[in-house]
Design a protein around this motif. Structure first.
Motif, PDB file in Angstrom:
ATOM      1  N   PHE A 174      -4.207   0.602  -1.993  1.00 30.59           N
ATOM      2  CA  PHE A 174      -4.138  -0.009  -2.646  1.00 30.59           C
ATOM      3  C   PHE A 174      -3.158  -0.047  -3.861  1.00 30.59           C
ATOM      4  O   PHE A 174      -3.461  -0.085  -5.066  1.00 30.59           O
ATOM      5  CB  PHE A 174      -5.330  -1.414  -2.283  1.00 30.59           C
TER       6      PHE A 174
ATOM      7  N   LEU B 286       3.793   1.368   2.263  1.00 35.44           N
ATOM      8  CA  LEU B 286       3.517  -0.017   3.522  1.00 35.44           C
ATOM      9  C   LEU B 286       3.265  -1.159   2.918  1.00 35.44           C
ATOM     10  O   LEU B 286       2.710  -1.104   2.044  1.00 35.44           O
ATOM     11  CB  LEU B 286       1.949   0.462   4.697  1.00 35.44           C
TER      12      LEU B 286
ATOM     13  N   TYR C 262       0.758  -0.855   0.402  1.00 41.56           N
ATOM     14  CA  TYR C 262       0.524   0.145  -0.015  1.00 41.56           C
ATOM     15  C   TYR C 262       0.846   0.914   0.075  1.00 41.56           C
ATOM     16  O   TYR C 262       2.439   1.306   0.121  1.00 41.56           O
ATOM     17  CB  TYR C 262      -0.759  -0.138   1.410  1.00 41.56           C
TER      18      TYR C 262
ATOM     19  N   GLY D 264      -1.972  13.505   3.575  1.00 46.15           N
ATOM     20  CA  GLY D 264      -3.169  13.806   3.542  1.00 46.15           C
ATOM     21  C   GLY D 264      -4.058  12.596   3.093  1.00 46.15           C
ATOM     22  O   GLY D 264      -5.615  13.181   2.540  1.00 46.15           O
ATOM     23  N   GLN D 265      -4.011  11.630   2.741  1.00 45.53           N
ATOM     24  CA  GLN D 265      -4.647  11.108   1.963  1.00 45.53           C
ATOM     25  C   GLN D 265      -4.718   9.632   2.442  1.00 45.53           C
ATOM     26  O   GLN D 265      -3.563   9.077   3.618  1.00 45.53           O
ATOM     27  CB  GLN D 265      -3.559  10.201   0.195  1.00 45.53           C
ATOM     28  N   GLY D 266      -5.704   8.390   2.598  1.00 43.17           N
ATOM     29  CA  GLY D 266      -5.720   7.357   2.850  1.00 43.17           C
ATOM     30  C   GLY D 266      -4.945   6.156   2.697  1.00 43.17           C
ATOM     31  O   GLY D 266      -3.849   7.033   2.049  1.00 43.17           O
ATOM     32  N   LEU D 267      -5.036   5.116   3.295  1.00 46.42           N
ATOM     33  CA  LEU D 267      -3.860   4.052   2.228  1.00 46.42           C
ATOM     34  C   LEU D 267      -4.261   3.643   0.829  1.00 46.42           C
ATOM     35  O   LEU D 267      -5.438   2.978   1.031  1.00 46.42           O
ATOM     36  CB  LEU D 267      -3.724   2.629   3.218  1.00 46.42           C
TER      37      LEU D 267
ATOM     38  N   GLN E 256       0.727   5.080   1.491  1.00 48.44           N
ATOM     39  CA  GLN E 256      -0.169   6.677   1.919  1.00 48.44           C
ATOM     40  C   GLN E 256       0.708   7.825   1.571  1.00 48.44           C
ATOM     41  O   GLN E 256       1.331   8.497   1.584  1.00 48.44           O
ATOM     42  CB  GLN E 256      -0.294   6.586   3.571  1.00 48.44           C
TER      43      GLN E 256
ATOM     44  N   PRO F 288       6.096  -1.188   8.867  1.00 47.74           N
ATOM     45  CA  PRO F 288       6.680  -0.250   9.957  1.00 47.74           C
ATOM     46  C   PRO F 288       6.523   1.415   8.191  1.00 47.74           C
ATOM     47  O   PRO F 288       6.459   2.485   8.209  1.00 47.74           O
ATOM     48  CB  PRO F 288       7.774   0.311  10.083  1.00 47.74           C
TER      49      PRO F 288
END
Lengths: 115, 114
Positions: free
Chosen positions: A45, A91, A35, A40-43, A37, A108
């Motif tokens: 895919f 991630l 993933y 300011g954004q989500g994760l 990030q 992490p």
């Protein structure tokens, strides 16, 4: 036991260079996910591996992105000719997919900065 | 198009009070919903989940509520503690090509004030 590990933890590169990000999943986990990030954004895919094969590459943002997994374990995500919009935290997660659903354990992350 | 939305980027709550984090989704094919908690410089860690056939799941101080008709879920933390200060991500599980992936919201930064 050891969790998901990723290296490097931070990577600063110049625009146009190639980078390789590494993920070591939890031992025995058959599924591996990447993933990212962005600020300011989500994760978001990117790609999923079951064993060494990637049945779902639909999340890769462009053909500059590729990933491989060898020996059903370590995975590398390669970004060629990096652009500034590639700057993000990348991630990796792994899970034990034995036919049913198993929740994902995250590493992490690698913070990539493209100058 | 964002299939999972967390409309509050941040939330400040006093220690000891209830924290309520909200999440909306658009895809009715999601069959599982999860909450992940993330501290700075660490990966997200799983907190609690709920199947789409349930409307409530409780684990200690954490309770997740699901309203399928409204396509809405919420995470309640009571009582809130300083260690709860983190970014909370709502995620929805999908299945495609034999894989289970997660679609995440943008996160809500929860700040617990003493």
């Amino acid at each position: 036991g050891a969790g998901v590990s990723q290296s490097p933890s931070n990577k600063v590169t110049e625009k146009g260079k190639d980078v390789e990000l590494r993920c070591d999943p939890i031992s025995g986990h058959t599924a591996l996910y990447w993933y990212r990030q962005s600020l300011g954004q989500g994760l978001e895919f990117l790609i999923y591996f079951q064993g060494n094969s990637a049945p779902d590459k639909s999340g890769l943002p462009s053909d500059r992105f590729s990933a491989e997994r060898t020996g059903g374990s370590v995975s590398t995500l390669t970004i060629q000719r990096t652009q500034q919009e590639d700057s993000a935290v990348y991630l990796c997660a792994s899970s034990f997919n034995n036919g049913g659903w198993s929740r994902q354990y995250f590493g992490p992350g690698t913070r990539l900065t493209v100058l | 198009d964002q299939q999972v939305k967390q409309n509050s980027p941040s939330l400040s709550v006093q220690e000891g009070r209830i924290s309520i984090l909200n999440c909306d989704y658009t895809n009715s094919m999601f069959d599982y919903f999860l909450w992940y908690k993330k501290y700075p410089a660490e990966g997200p860690t799983f907190l609690i989940s709920i199947s789409s056939i349930k409307d409530k799941n409780e684990d200690g101080r954490f309770t997740v509520f699901l309203n399928k008709s409204a396509k809405h879920l919420s995470l309640h933390i009571v009582p809130s503690q300083p260690g709860d200060s983190a970014v909370y991500f709502c995620a929805a599980k999908w299945r495609r090509g034999g894989a289970d992936g997660l679609t995440f919201g943008k996160g809500t930064h929860l700040i617990i004030q003493p």
